[in-house]
Design a protein around this motif. Structure first.
Motif, PDB file in Angstrom:
ATOM      1  N   LYS A 173       0.815  -1.216   0.000  1.00  0.00           N
ATOM      2  CA  LYS A 173       0.000   0.000   0.000  1.00  0.00           C
ATOM      3  C   LYS A 173       0.853   1.273   0.000  1.00  0.00           C
ATOM      4  N   ILE A 174       1.942   1.208  -0.747  1.00  0.00           N
ATOM      5  CA  ILE A 174       2.826   2.359  -0.902  1.00  0.00           C
ATOM      6  C   ILE A 174       2.338   3.155  -2.105  1.00  0.00           C
ATOM      7  N   ILE A 175       2.078   4.419  -1.892  1.00  0.00           N
ATOM      8  CA  ILE A 175       1.600   5.277  -2.973  1.00  0.00           C
ATOM      9  C   ILE A 175       2.760   5.594  -3.904  1.00  0.00           C
ATOM     10  N   TYR A 176       2.498   5.453  -5.196  1.00  0.00           N
ATOM     11  CA  TYR A 176       3.525   5.739  -6.187  1.00  0.00           C
ATOM     12  C   TYR A 176       2.858   6.258  -7.453  1.00  0.00           C
ATOM     13  N   ARG A 177       3.676   6.830  -8.300  1.00  0.00           N
ATOM     14  CA  ARG A 177       3.162   7.235  -9.600  1.00  0.00           C
ATOM     15  C   ARG A 177       4.086   6.670 -10.671  1.00  0.00           C
ATOM     16  N   THR A 178       3.522   6.491 -11.838  1.00  0.00           N
ATOM     17  CA  THR A 178       4.287   5.912 -12.936  1.00  0.00           C
ATOM     18  C   THR A 178       4.476   6.936 -14.035  1.00  0.00           C
ATOM     19  N   LEU A 179       5.603   6.839 -14.704  1.00  0.00           N
ATOM     20  CA  LEU A 179       5.890   7.670 -15.867  1.00  0.00           C
ATOM     21  C   LEU A 179       6.258   6.727 -17.008  1.00  0.00           C
ATOM     22  N   ASP A 180       5.437   6.716 -18.032  1.00  0.00           N
ATOM     23  CA  ASP A 180       5.618   5.818 -19.168  1.00  0.00           C
ATOM     24  C   ASP A 180       6.540   6.466 -20.191  1.00  0.00           C
ATOM     25  N   ILE A 181       7.748   5.930 -20.322  1.00  0.00           N
ATOM     26  CA  ILE A 181       8.734   6.537 -21.217  1.00  0.00           C
ATOM     27  C   ILE A 181       8.365   6.379 -22.688  1.00  0.00           C
ATOM     28  N   THR A 182       7.394   5.512 -23.006  1.00  0.00           N
ATOM     29  CA  THR A 182       6.986   5.361 -24.404  1.00  0.00           C
ATOM     30  C   THR A 182       6.050   6.485 -24.835  1.00  0.00           C
ATOM     31  N   GLN A 183       5.558   7.264 -23.897  1.00  0.00           N
ATOM     32  CA  GLN A 183       4.657   8.363 -24.220  1.00  0.00           C
ATOM     33  C   GLN A 183       5.395   9.615 -24.669  1.00  0.00           C
ATOM     34  N   SER A 184       6.694   9.676 -24.358  1.00  0.00           N
ATOM     35  CA  SER A 184       7.461  10.874 -24.701  1.00  0.00           C
ATOM     36  C   SER A 184       8.954  10.559 -24.671  1.00  0.00           C
ATOM     37  N   SER A 185       9.643  10.928 -25.731  1.00  0.00           N
ATOM     38  CA  SER A 185      11.100  10.728 -25.725  1.00  0.00           C
ATOM     39  C   SER A 185      11.746  11.615 -24.666  1.00  0.00           C
ATOM     40  N   ASP A 186      11.082  12.717 -24.315  1.00  0.00           N
ATOM     41  CA  ASP A 186      11.604  13.588 -23.256  1.00  0.00           C
ATOM     42  C   ASP A 186      11.636  12.854 -21.920  1.00  0.00           C
ATOM     43  N   LEU A 187      10.612  12.023 -21.647  1.00  0.00           N
ATOM     44  CA  LEU A 187      10.593  11.252 -20.398  1.00  0.00           C
ATOM     45  C   LEU A 187      11.733  10.231 -20.369  1.00  0.00           C
ATOM     46  N   LYS A 188      11.977   9.596 -21.500  1.00  0.00           N
ATOM     47  CA  LYS A 188      13.082   8.629 -21.566  1.00  0.00           C
ATOM     48  C   LYS A 188      14.409   9.340 -21.334  1.00  0.00           C
ATOM     49  N   ASP A 189      14.587  10.482 -21.976  1.00  0.00           N
ATOM     50  CA  ASP A 189      15.818  11.261 -21.790  1.00  0.00           C
ATOM     51  C   ASP A 189      15.964  11.719 -20.342  1.00  0.00           C
ATOM     52  N   GLU A 190      14.846  12.174 -19.754  1.00  0.00           N
ATOM     53  CA  GLU A 190      14.846  12.605 -18.353  1.00  0.00           C
ATOM     54  C   GLU A 190      15.262  11.459 -17.440  1.00  0.00           C
ATOM     55  N   MET A 191      14.682  10.268 -17.652  1.00  0.00           N
ATOM     56  CA  MET A 191      15.009   9.098 -16.840  1.00  0.00           C
ATOM     57  C   MET A 191      16.502   8.793 -16.935  1.00  0.00           C
ATOM     58  N   ARG A 192      17.000   8.743 -18.153  1.00  0.00           N
ATOM     59  CA  ARG A 192      18.414   8.394 -18.353  1.00  0.00           C
ATOM     60  C   ARG A 192      19.346   9.437 -17.756  1.00  0.00           C
ATOM     61  N   LYS A 193      18.974  10.699 -17.853  1.00  0.00           N
ATOM     62  CA  LYS A 193      19.793  11.768 -17.256  1.00  0.00           C
ATOM     63  C   LYS A 193      19.811  11.637 -15.739  1.00  0.00           C
ATOM     64  N   LYS A 194      18.631  11.406 -15.133  1.00  0.00           N
ATOM     65  CA  LYS A 194      18.546  11.285 -13.676  1.00  0.00           C
ATOM     66  C   LYS A 194      19.302  10.065 -13.171  1.00  0.00           C
ATOM     67  N   VAL A 195      19.294   8.985 -13.958  1.00  0.00           N
ATOM     68  CA  VAL A 195      20.010   7.764 -13.578  1.00  0.00           C
ATOM     69  C   VAL A 195      21.517   7.950 -13.782  1.00  0.00           C
ATOM     70  N   GLY A 196      21.882   8.773 -14.758  1.00  0.00           N
ATOM     71  CA  GLY A 196      23.292   8.979 -15.061  1.00  0.00           C
ATOM     72  C   GLY A 196      23.836   7.930 -16.006  1.00  0.00           C
ATOM     73  N   ASN A 197      22.936   7.334 -16.809  1.00  0.00           N
ATOM     74  CA  ASN A 197      23.336   6.298 -17.762  1.00  0.00           C
ATOM     75  C   ASN A 197      22.543   6.510 -19.047  1.00  0.00           C
ATOM     76  N   PRO A 198      23.228   6.861 -20.154  1.00  0.00           N
ATOM     77  CA  PRO A 198      22.511   7.135 -21.393  1.00  0.00           C
ATOM     78  C   PRO A 198      21.853   5.902 -22.013  1.00  0.00           C
ATOM     79  N   LEU A 199      22.124   4.722 -21.472  1.00  0.00           N
ATOM     80  CA  LEU A 199      21.526   3.491 -21.987  1.00  0.00           C
ATOM     81  C   LEU A 199      20.560   2.838 -21.010  1.00  0.00           C
ATOM     82  N   ALA A 200      20.251   3.506 -19.901  1.00  0.00           N
ATOM     83  CA  ALA A 200      19.383   2.925 -18.868  1.00  0.00           C
ATOM     84  C   ALA A 200      18.034   2.544 -19.457  1.00  0.00           C
ATOM     85  N   MET A 201      17.547   1.390 -19.007  1.00  0.00           N
ATOM     86  CA  MET A 201      16.256   0.877 -19.439  1.00  0.00           C
ATOM     87  C   MET A 201      15.324   0.784 -18.233  1.00  0.00           C
ATOM     88  N   PRO A 202      14.022   0.866 -18.473  1.00  0.00           N
ATOM     89  CA  PRO A 202      13.076   0.729 -17.365  1.00  0.00           C
ATOM     90  C   PRO A 202      13.044  -0.713 -16.863  1.00  0.00           C
TER      91      PRO A 202
END
Length: 91
Positions: free
Chosen positions: A31-60
């Motif tokens: 019962k932990i509240i969370y939200r999801t961000l679907d990287i297939t909805q926007s290339s900006d989200l995928k880029d954001e995820m990879r930047k935050k992770v610090g890996n240009p090849l990071a996968m969900p």
């Protein structure tokens, strides 16, 4: 702070789908509240995820608690195996 899970809803690997579902199932079960961000909805989200992770090849899936990076599926799995999921989610 809130848990954010970057994930992919499109095709791809069954393994990735399984990994994402394990994380969602755990969060729902606790019962932990969370939200999801679907990287297939926007290339900006995928880029954001990879930047935050610090890996240009990071996968969900990639998990964050607020601005703090929790890790990927392998880090989640290791925390579960060690009996310390709260540590992974930085709760």
């Amino acid at each position: 702070m809130s848990i954010v899970v970057y994930f992919s809803s499109a095709g791809g690997s069954r393994e990735v789908k399984r990994q994402q579902n394990e994380i969602f199932h755990f969060l729902d079960g606790k019962k932990i509240i969370y939200r999801t961000l679907d990287i297939t909805q926007s290339s900006d989200l995928k880029d954001e995820m990879r930047k935050k992770v610090g890996n240009p090849l990071a996968m969900p899936p990639q998990v964050f608690n607020g601005d703090k990076y929790c890790g990927d599926y392998q880090a989640f799995f290791n925390a579960i195996e060690d009996g310390k999921p709260e540590t992974f989610f930085k709760l």
